[in-house]
Design a protein around this motif. Structure first.
Motif, PDB file in Angstrom:
ATOM      1  N   SER A 171       0.826  -1.210   0.000  1.00  0.00           N
ATOM      2  CA  SER A 171       0.000   0.000   0.000  1.00  0.00           C
ATOM      3  C   SER A 171       0.859   1.258   0.000  1.00  0.00           C
ATOM      4  CB  SER A 171      -0.936  -0.007   1.203  1.00  0.00           C
ATOM      5  OG  SER A 171      -1.812  -1.124   1.158  1.00  0.00           O
ATOM      6  N   LEU A 172       1.945   1.248   0.752  1.00  0.00           N
ATOM      7  CA  LEU A 172       2.837   2.413   0.763  1.00  0.00           C
ATOM      8  C   LEU A 172       3.458   2.630  -0.615  1.00  0.00           C
ATOM      9  CD1 LEU A 172       4.648   1.971   4.212  1.00  0.00           C
ATOM     10  CD2 LEU A 172       2.987   3.736   3.588  1.00  0.00           C
ATOM     11  N   ALA A 173       3.817   1.543  -1.276  1.00  0.00           N
ATOM     12  CA  ALA A 173       4.367   1.665  -2.628  1.00  0.00           C
ATOM     13  C   ALA A 173       3.315   2.222  -3.589  1.00  0.00           C
ATOM     14  CB  ALA A 173       4.852   0.301  -3.121  1.00  0.00           C
ATOM     15  N   GLN A 174       2.045   1.838  -3.386  1.00  0.00           N
ATOM     16  CA  GLN A 174       0.970   2.364  -4.232  1.00  0.00           C
ATOM     17  C   GLN A 174       0.778   3.857  -4.003  1.00  0.00           C
ATOM     18  OE1 GLN A 174      -2.341  -0.122  -3.147  1.00  0.00           O
ATOM     19  NE2 GLN A 174      -1.777  -1.760  -4.570  1.00  0.00           N
ATOM     20  N   VAL A 175       0.834   4.293  -2.749  1.00  0.00           N
ATOM     21  CA  VAL A 175       0.703   5.723  -2.455  1.00  0.00           C
ATOM     22  C   VAL A 175       1.862   6.487  -3.074  1.00  0.00           C
ATOM     23  CG1 VAL A 175       0.638   7.468  -0.634  1.00  0.00           C
ATOM     24  CG2 VAL A 175      -0.610   5.323  -0.334  1.00  0.00           C
ATOM     25  N   GLU A 176       3.063   5.935  -2.998  1.00  0.00           N
ATOM     26  CA  GLU A 176       4.223   6.588  -3.609  1.00  0.00           C
ATOM     27  C   GLU A 176       4.005   6.789  -5.111  1.00  0.00           C
ATOM     28  OE1 GLU A 176       8.917   5.630  -4.604  1.00  0.00           O
ATOM     29  OE2 GLU A 176       7.910   4.499  -3.007  1.00  0.00           O
ATOM     30  N   GLN A 177       3.486   5.746  -5.785  1.00  0.00           N
ATOM     31  CA  GLN A 177       3.249   5.847  -7.220  1.00  0.00           C
ATOM     32  C   GLN A 177       2.118   6.828  -7.523  1.00  0.00           C
ATOM     33  OE1 GLN A 177       5.043   4.477  -9.821  1.00  0.00           O
ATOM     34  NE2 GLN A 177       3.733   5.898 -10.965  1.00  0.00           N
ATOM     35  N   LEU A 178       1.051   6.799  -6.705  1.00  0.00           N
ATOM     36  CA  LEU A 178      -0.066   7.724  -6.921  1.00  0.00           C
ATOM     37  C   LEU A 178       0.369   9.167  -6.692  1.00  0.00           C
ATOM     38  CD1 LEU A 178      -2.923   5.635  -5.277  1.00  0.00           C
ATOM     39  CD2 LEU A 178      -2.819   6.356  -7.673  1.00  0.00           C
ATOM     40  N   ASN A 179       1.269   9.379  -5.741  1.00  0.00           N
ATOM     41  CA  ASN A 179       1.830  10.721  -5.552  1.00  0.00           C
ATOM     42  C   ASN A 179       2.460  11.231  -6.842  1.00  0.00           C
ATOM     43  OD1 ASN A 179       1.182  11.446  -2.925  1.00  0.00           O
ATOM     44  ND2 ASN A 179       3.032  10.572  -2.035  1.00  0.00           N
ATOM     45  N   LYS A 180       3.236  10.381  -7.466  1.00  0.00           N
ATOM     46  CA  LYS A 180       3.904  10.766  -8.718  1.00  0.00           C
ATOM     47  C   LYS A 180       2.875  11.020  -9.817  1.00  0.00           C
ATOM     48  CE  LYS A 180       8.029   8.004  -7.656  1.00  0.00           C
ATOM     49  NZ  LYS A 180       8.832   6.824  -8.042  1.00  0.00           N
ATOM     50  N   ASP A 181       1.830  10.177  -9.860  1.00  0.00           N
ATOM     51  CA  ASP A 181       0.805  10.333 -10.889  1.00  0.00           C
ATOM     52  C   ASP A 181       0.021  11.633 -10.708  1.00  0.00           C
ATOM     53  OD1 ASP A 181       1.582   7.895 -11.891  1.00  0.00           O
ATOM     54  OD2 ASP A 181      -0.043   6.766 -10.947  1.00  0.00           O
ATOM     55  N   VAL A 182      -0.259  11.992  -9.455  1.00  0.00           N
ATOM     56  CA  VAL A 182      -0.981  13.236  -9.178  1.00  0.00           C
ATOM     57  C   VAL A 182      -0.161  14.433  -9.642  1.00  0.00           C
ATOM     58  CG1 VAL A 182      -1.796  14.774  -7.340  1.00  0.00           C
ATOM     59  CG2 VAL A 182      -2.385  12.344  -7.287  1.00  0.00           C
ATOM     60  N   THR A 183       1.117  14.435  -9.315  1.00  0.00           N
ATOM     61  CA  THR A 183       1.999  15.530  -9.731  1.00  0.00           C
ATOM     62  C   THR A 183       2.075  15.621 -11.255  1.00  0.00           C
ATOM     63  OG1 THR A 183       3.346  15.318  -7.731  1.00  0.00           O
ATOM     64  CG2 THR A 183       4.341  16.451  -9.585  1.00  0.00           C
ATOM     65  N   SER A 184       2.196  14.477 -11.904  1.00  0.00           N
ATOM     66  CA  SER A 184       2.270  14.446 -13.361  1.00  0.00           C
ATOM     67  C   SER A 184       0.983  14.970 -13.985  1.00  0.00           C
ATOM     68  CB  SER A 184       2.533  13.013 -13.834  1.00  0.00           C
ATOM     69  OG  SER A 184       2.543  12.939 -15.235  1.00  0.00           O
ATOM     70  N   ALA A 185      -0.163  14.597 -13.403  1.00  0.00           N
ATOM     71  CA  ALA A 185      -1.454  15.064 -13.931  1.00  0.00           C
ATOM     72  C   ALA A 185      -1.580  16.576 -13.796  1.00  0.00           C
ATOM     73  CB  ALA A 185      -2.600  14.358 -13.194  1.00  0.00           C
ATOM     74  N   GLN A 186      -1.173  17.102 -12.644  1.00  0.00           N
ATOM     75  CA  GLN A 186      -1.254  18.554 -12.440  1.00  0.00           C
ATOM     76  C   GLN A 186      -0.373  19.306 -13.425  1.00  0.00           C
ATOM     77  OE1 GLN A 186      -0.367  19.369  -8.322  1.00  0.00           O
ATOM     78  NE2 GLN A 186      -2.452  18.916  -7.640  1.00  0.00           N
ATOM     79  N   LEU A 187       0.827  18.796 -13.662  1.00  0.00           N
ATOM     80  CA  LEU A 187       1.737  19.462 -14.589  1.00  0.00           C
ATOM     81  C   LEU A 187       1.233  19.392 -16.028  1.00  0.00           C
ATOM     82  CD1 LEU A 187       5.191  18.263 -13.184  1.00  0.00           C
ATOM     83  CD2 LEU A 187       4.134  20.524 -12.922  1.00  0.00           C
ATOM     84  N   SER A 188       0.428  18.362 -16.318  1.00  0.00           N
ATOM     85  CA  SER A 188      -0.108  18.189 -17.673  1.00  0.00           C
ATOM     86  C   SER A 188      -1.447  18.876 -17.859  1.00  0.00           C
ATOM     87  CB  SER A 188      -0.252  16.696 -17.994  1.00  0.00           C
ATOM     88  OG  SER A 188       0.970  16.016 -17.849  1.00  0.00           O
ATOM     89  N   GLY A 189      -1.963  19.503 -16.800  1.00  0.00           N
ATOM     90  CA  GLY A 189      -3.252  20.171 -16.893  1.00  0.00           C
ATOM     91  C   GLY A 189      -4.431  19.225 -16.850  1.00  0.00           C
ATOM     92  N   ILE A 190      -4.218  18.007 -16.362  1.00  0.00           N
ATOM     93  CA  ILE A 190      -5.281  16.994 -16.268  1.00  0.00           C
ATOM     94  C   ILE A 190      -5.846  17.002 -14.852  1.00  0.00           C
ATOM     95  CG2 ILE A 190      -5.814  14.538 -16.466  1.00  0.00           C
ATOM     96  CD1 ILE A 190      -3.446  14.298 -18.402  1.00  0.00           C
TER      97      ILE A 190
END
Length: 481
Positions: A171-190
């Motif tokens: 679960s911690l590894a999933q949160v780490e990956q979701l953190n990265k995905d959230v940042t990537s989405a924000q930078l992409s305007g998604i």
């Protein structure tokens, strides 16, 4: 305002209404979805060259009360932990029984007392002596079985710890990956709201295992720590280790290095095995394995020691020499105060009175070391054994003077009392969790409000469509001139 500007404004209004309808429909469809945060769409007036240019669609906002969610997660941990403790103590109570309950250890001692009285009334009766032997075997077997069951429960708790540590790491590894995905989405305007919903659900799963606090980090990321200060994730997720034991005996503990504790980077987290990770199901499993079940085993061992010592007394059975095993033994040996741990699992009836092991039932009447049958009507030893069993005496673990049955009943009562204590805590935790869950739901999607919004959106869309229709009419008139 020119016709082209009017057309642009109406089109932007229709686009905004369509996007708002999409957001509202998402809210309504997910009104019962756990972890879903209600969305709203940011709209603002568009201005081009100092003139109004319709409506500008901004970001999607996700609305949750993070304070309530934080408290609810702590309540999750407490509730799940006490559920584990209540369940385990209920199973222990089933194993040892309750005072006065048929099949309990105290009732089996009472059965032995009754069999001793019956045998002393007619000491020549082989049937009554055989019944006494059976009752003694039933008593020792119940203590053996209870010990085995308690150690099996410890094995289950140990396996549960291993499973929870694996789930925690995943679960911690999933949160780490979701953190990265959230940042990537924000930078992409998604819009990252869906990813944040998913991350909230994963953190909720973690919160049942270990109580967590969520801290904001740049880029929409979060860090996770326990209330006690152990960092679980801050950029990089920590990886915890644990080694399960397929077999656990009474003498195996953290202190004896017989059992594993949680490790971090291969090093022990703390001397107690869990450190600052306690509070959820993980902490409850450690408490079950290392405290509650150990205490239950100690209680069983104290009952077994009390029984052995009562019958090992040379004043009760004159055929015994000092230090020799009496009617009940510790794995074939006399009682040893330095070897008390696990005694209830080793207690057994002396082979000298068991025909299946080459003994003689008459030794119940004549003495453990009797070489030949004595007078068939002599009930002196049987009466002495009965008195020894029912006499109020102190024991090494309990200085209070009690009969053997009363001591066993007190142990059973203490087990039941501990379960009731945990149930009281569980009831409080459940009430608190329910209140926080309701408060969290109250801040979620209100379908009545969303349907009202949908009607307003429909009206706005229709108005913009009417503008387009009017513009179309004007254009047709111009074309006719």
């Amino acid at each position: 305002m020119s016709i082209s500007n009017s057309l642009s404004n109406a089109l932007s209004g229709m686009t905004a209404a369509s996007r708002m309808a999409e957001v509202v429909s998402s809210n309504v469809s997910n009104s019962l979805t756990d972890g879903y945060g209600r969305r709203t769409l940011n709209l603002s007036a568009a201005v081009v060259g100092g003139r109004g240019a319709g409506v500008e669609i901004g970001s999607v906002n996700r609305h949750v009360d993070r304070g309530i969610i934080a408290d609810r997660r702590l309540a999750d941990a407490s509730l799940s932990g006490f559920e584990t403790l209540v369940s385990t103590m209920g199973r222990v109570e089933d194993v040892v029984g309750s005072a006065g309950e048929i099949g309990s250890i105290s009732s089996r001692i009472v059965d032995v007392e009754a069999a001793l009285i019956d045998a002393s009334v007619d000491p020549s009766s082989a049937t009554r002596l055989s019944s006494l032997g059976d009752r003694l075997n039933d008593l020792t077997s119940s203590l053996n079985t209870a010990t085995k069951s308690i150690q099996n429960l410890r094995v289950e708790a140990d396996a549960s710890i291993a499973s929870q540590v694996d789930t925690l790491n995943t679960s911690l590894a999933q949160v780490e990956q979701l953190n990265k995905d959230v940042t990537s989405a924000q930078l992409s305007g998604i819009d990252p709201s869906g990813l944040i919903d998913q991350r909230q659900m994963v953190i909720d799963k973690i919160a049942e295992i270990v109580p967590v606090r969520e801290l904001d980090r740049d880029g929409g990321q979060v860090a996770l720590t326990t209330p006690s200060g152990e960092t679980l994730l801050d950029g990089k997720a920590k990886v915890f280790g644990f080694v399960a034991n397929p077999v656990i005996t009474s003498d195996m503990t953290i202190a004896s290095t017989g059992l594993s504790g949680i490790t971090l980077d291969g090093a022990p987290l703390s001397a107690d095995g869990i450190g600052k990770l306690g509070g959820g199901t993980l902490g409850a499993s450690f408490q079950v394995r290392d405290v509650e079940l150990v205490t239950a085993q100690d209680g069983l061992d104290a009952v077994a020691a009390d029984l052995i010592l009562r019958f090992q007394d040379t004043s009760v059975d004159p055929s015994l020499s000092a230090g020799e095993p009496g009617l009940l033994m510790d794995g074939g040996l006399a009682y040893d105060a330095m070897n008390l741990t696990g005694l209830a699992g080793r207690i057994g009836v002396n082979a000298a009175v068991d025909p299946a092991q080459g003994g003689a039932l008459t030794n119940l009447r004549d003495g453990i070391n009797a070489t030949t049958p004595g007078p068939s009507g002599n009930s002196t030893l049987l009466q002495a054994l009965s008195t020894a069993l029912s006499a109020p005496i102190a024991s090494g673990a309990d200085p209070t003077q009690k009969s053997a049955a009363a001591r066993a009943a007190d142990f059973e009562a203490s087990t039941g009392a501990q379960r009731l204590n945990f149930e009281a805590e569980l009831s409080f935790s459940n009430a608190r969790w329910s209140g926080l869950k309701e408060a969290e739901a109250a801040g979620g999607v209100d379908t009545d409000y969303e349907m009202q919004m949908l009607l307003r959106i429909e009206q706005a869309y229709a108005a913009n469509a009417r503008v387009l229709q009017t513009i179309d009419t004007l254009m047709q008139r111009l074309m006719e001139i």
